[in-house]
Design a protein around this motif. Sequence first.
Motif, PDB file in Angstrom:
ATOM      1  N   ASN A 148       0.835  -1.211   0.000  1.00 37.74           N
ATOM      2  CA  ASN A 148       0.000   0.000   0.000  1.00 37.74           C
ATOM      3  C   ASN A 148       0.863   1.251   0.000  1.00 37.74           C
ATOM      4  N   GLU A 149       1.922   1.209   0.816  1.00 36.55           N
ATOM      5  CA  GLU A 149       2.819   2.367   0.878  1.00 36.55           C
ATOM      6  C   GLU A 149       3.512   2.587  -0.463  1.00 36.55           C
ATOM      7  N   ARG A 150       3.847   1.485  -1.109  1.00 35.35           N
ATOM      8  CA  ARG A 150       4.483   1.604  -2.417  1.00 35.35           C
ATOM      9  C   ARG A 150       3.559   2.343  -3.382  1.00 35.35           C
ATOM     10  N   GLU A 151       2.309   1.958  -3.389  1.00 34.81           N
ATOM     11  CA  GLU A 151       1.350   2.631  -4.270  1.00 34.81           C
ATOM     12  C   GLU A 151       1.265   4.118  -3.962  1.00 34.81           C
ATOM     13  N   LYS A 152       1.266   4.431  -2.671  1.00 32.72           N
ATOM     14  CA  LYS A 152       1.204   5.844  -2.269  1.00 32.72           C
ATOM     15  C   LYS A 152       2.442   6.597  -2.740  1.00 32.72           C
ATOM     16  N   ILE A 153       3.602   5.977  -2.544  1.00 33.08           N
ATOM     17  CA  ILE A 153       4.853   6.632  -2.954  1.00 33.08           C
ATOM     18  C   ILE A 153       4.841   6.890  -4.459  1.00 33.08           C
ATOM     19  N   VAL A 154       4.437   5.884  -5.219  1.00 29.14           N
ATOM     20  CA  VAL A 154       4.431   6.020  -6.682  1.00 29.14           C
ATOM     21  C   VAL A 154       3.499   7.159  -7.115  1.00 29.14           C
ATOM     22  N   LYS A 155       2.334   7.203  -6.496  1.00 28.47           N
ATOM     23  CA  LYS A 155       1.358   8.255  -6.833  1.00 28.47           C
ATOM     24  C   LYS A 155       1.902   9.642  -6.487  1.00 28.47           C
ATOM     25  N   GLU A 156       2.433   9.731  -5.266  1.00 25.05           N
ATOM     26  CA  GLU A 156       2.957  11.005  -4.774  1.00 25.05           C
ATOM     27  C   GLU A 156       4.152  11.457  -5.618  1.00 25.05           C
ATOM     28  N   GLN A 157       4.996  10.498  -5.955  1.00 28.82           N
ATOM     29  CA  GLN A 157       6.191  10.797  -6.739  1.00 28.82           C
ATOM     30  C   GLN A 157       5.829  11.364  -8.108  1.00 28.82           C
ATOM     31  N   LYS A 158       4.786  10.805  -8.689  1.00 31.89           N
ATOM     32  CA  LYS A 158       4.343  11.284  -9.997  1.00 31.89           C
ATOM     33  C   LYS A 158       3.984  12.771  -9.912  1.00 31.89           C
ATOM     34  N   LYS A 159       3.275  13.111  -8.850  1.00 35.07           N
ATOM     35  CA  LYS A 159       2.893  14.518  -8.643  1.00 35.07           C
ATOM     36  C   LYS A 159       4.120  15.386  -8.385  1.00 35.07           C
ATOM     37  N   GLN A 160       5.026  14.869  -7.541  1.00 32.20           N
ATOM     38  CA  GLN A 160       6.237  15.636  -7.220  1.00 32.20           C
ATOM     39  C   GLN A 160       7.008  15.995  -8.500  1.00 32.20           C
ATOM     40  N   ILE A 161       7.205  15.016  -9.350  1.00 30.92           N
ATOM     41  CA  ILE A 161       7.993  15.248 -10.569  1.00 30.92           C
ATOM     42  C   ILE A 161       7.240  16.175 -11.515  1.00 30.92           C
ATOM     43  N   LYS A 162       5.950  15.922 -11.643  1.00 35.72           N
ATOM     44  CA  LYS A 162       5.153  16.785 -12.510  1.00 35.72           C
ATOM     45  C   LYS A 162       5.239  18.247 -12.050  1.00 35.72           C
ATOM     46  N   SER A 163       5.188  18.457 -10.763  1.00 39.92           N
ATOM     47  CA  SER A 163       5.175  19.842 -10.279  1.00 39.92           C
ATOM     48  C   SER A 163       6.539  20.518 -10.476  1.00 39.92           C
ATOM     49  N   VAL A 164       7.599  19.740 -10.439  1.00 36.11           N
ATOM     50  CA  VAL A 164       8.921  20.301 -10.740  1.00 36.11           C
ATOM     51  C   VAL A 164       8.968  20.778 -12.199  1.00 36.11           C
ATOM     52  N   TYR A 165       8.428  19.974 -13.082  1.00 35.90           N
ATOM     53  CA  TYR A 165       8.363  20.369 -14.501  1.00 35.90           C
ATOM     54  C   TYR A 165       7.448  21.574 -14.685  1.00 35.90           C
ATOM     55  N   LYS A 166       6.347  21.563 -13.951  1.00 37.51           N
ATOM     56  CA  LYS A 166       5.368  22.649 -14.088  1.00 37.51           C
ATOM     57  C   LYS A 166       5.978  23.986 -13.656  1.00 37.51           C
ATOM     58  N   GLU A 167       6.707  23.955 -12.551  1.00 32.04           N
ATOM     59  CA  GLU A 167       7.371  25.172 -12.073  1.00 32.04           C
ATOM     60  C   GLU A 167       8.298  25.746 -13.139  1.00 32.04           C
ATOM     61  N   ALA A 168       9.115  24.872 -13.707  1.00 28.72           N
ATOM     62  CA  ALA A 168      10.054  25.322 -14.747  1.00 28.72           C
ATOM     63  C   ALA A 168       9.286  25.853 -15.945  1.00 28.72           C
ATOM     64  N   SER A 169       8.242  25.139 -16.307  1.00 30.52           N
ATOM     65  CA  SER A 169       7.446  25.534 -17.464  1.00 30.52           C
ATOM     66  C   SER A 169       6.797  26.901 -17.249  1.00 30.52           C
ATOM     67  N   ASP A 170       6.355  27.173 -16.035  1.00 30.30           N
ATOM     68  CA  ASP A 170       5.752  28.481 -15.734  1.00 30.30           C
ATOM     69  C   ASP A 170       6.767  29.612 -15.888  1.00 30.30           C
ATOM     70  N   GLU A 171       7.979  29.344 -15.443  1.00 29.84           N
ATOM     71  CA  GLU A 171       9.037  30.356 -15.583  1.00 29.84           C
ATOM     72  C   GLU A 171       9.370  30.604 -17.050  1.00 29.84           C
ATOM     73  N   ILE A 172       9.445  29.529 -17.800  1.00 24.90           N
ATOM     74  CA  ILE A 172       9.777  29.657 -19.224  1.00 24.90           C
ATOM     75  C   ILE A 172       8.668  30.416 -19.953  1.00 24.90           C
ATOM     76  N   LYS A 173       7.448  30.162 -19.529  1.00 25.21           N
ATOM     77  CA  LYS A 173       6.298  30.859 -20.111  1.00 25.21           C
ATOM     78  C   LYS A 173       6.462  32.377 -19.960  1.00 25.21           C
ATOM     79  N   LYS A 174       6.932  32.781 -18.794  1.00 26.82           N
ATOM     80  CA  LYS A 174       7.140  34.214 -18.557  1.00 26.82           C
ATOM     81  C   LYS A 174       8.171  34.786 -19.521  1.00 26.82           C
TER      82      LYS A 174
END
Length: 312
Positions: free
Chosen positions: A10-36
Motif C-alpha cells: 500500500n505504501e508503495r502505491e502511495k509513494i508512486v502516486k505522490e512521486q508522480k505529482k512531485q515530478i510533474k510539479s517540478v516540470y510545471k514550475e520550470a514551465s511556468d518560468e519559461i512561459k514568462k
Amino acid sequence: MPNPFTYSENEREKIVKEQKKQIKSVYKEASDEIKKEVKKLKGKNNVSANERRNYLKSLQKEINSYMKNVDTKTEKIINGNVDKMISIVFENNNQFVNSLGFNFDITNTVIKKEMVNRIMSGSLYQGKWNLNKAIWGDNKAKQIEISKIISKGILKNKGLYDISKDLERYVNPNARKSYSWSNMFPGSRKKVDYNAQRLARTTISHAYQESFVRATINNPFIDAYRWITSGGHNVCTLCLDRETVDHYGLGPGIYPKDKLPLDHPNGMCTFESIISMSDEEIIDAVADWYLGEGDEDMNERIEKFVNDLKNF
Ligand SMILES: [Zn+2]
C-alpha cells in the motif's frame, strides 16, 4: 496467514502516486518560468534573422538551465523515495518477524544503506544501467530536442515568437501534443516528463522488489514467492506469463526465492510470500529453536535467518 507485506504494498502505491505529482510539479514550475520568458517575446515575430538567432540562443540557454534544475530535483526526489521505500519494507519485515515470535529489535541501517546503494549505483543491473546516468542522458536528449525545435523553426522561417511558443509547448508537462506535433518535430517527445516518470516508477518498483527479497530470502517460513500482476487492464503478456505459467513446478506463478525475475521498466507487478506452515506451527518451531529442541534442520535455518537479521 494474510499477506504480511500488504502494508509495504500500500505504501508503495502511495509513494508512486505522490512521486508522480512531485515530478510533474517540478516540470510545471520550470514551465511556468519559461512561459514568462516567452511572453516577453510577444510582438517580436518580425525581427531580423540576426536578432531572432540571438534571442533564441539566449532563450535556449535559459531553458536548458531550467531543465538541468528539473533533472537535479528529479534525481533527488527519486533518491528520497527509494530510501523511504526500502525503510518501509524493512520496518514491515521487523514487525512481521516479531509477530512470528522472535523478540528482538532490528536496526537495519547498514543493510539499508547497502540496499539504497545497490539500487542507485546500478550494481543491481551489473553496472549496465544507473539512475544518475539515465537522468542525465535524458537531459541531453531534451537539449537535442530543444535545439531541433529551434532549427526546424528557422528552416521553416517561423517568427521568433512562434518558435518560442513551440518551445513553451515542448516544456509544458500539461500540453497536449497531437499528431501534427510529431509530424513537425519527429523524434520529439509528446510528454516532456515521460522519461523521468518512467525512470522514477521503475526505480521504486525495483527498490520495493529488491528490499522485499533481501528481507525475506533467508526467512525459513517463507517457501517461495508468487508473482502477482497489477490486475485488470494493461497487463503485458510477459507479466501475465509470469503470473499464470508454472515455470518451476511449484504451481502457477510461483518462483523459488532466488529465481524471482526483476520487473520490467514501468512495471507495477507485485509478489506474495508463500507460507505453508500455520501460525501455530511457526510459533512452535521458533520456541523449539529457542530451547534447542525439535527439528535440527529447521533450527539451523532459523539460526541463519536470525544471524542475518542481527547483521542488518
Ligand atoms: Zn508487464
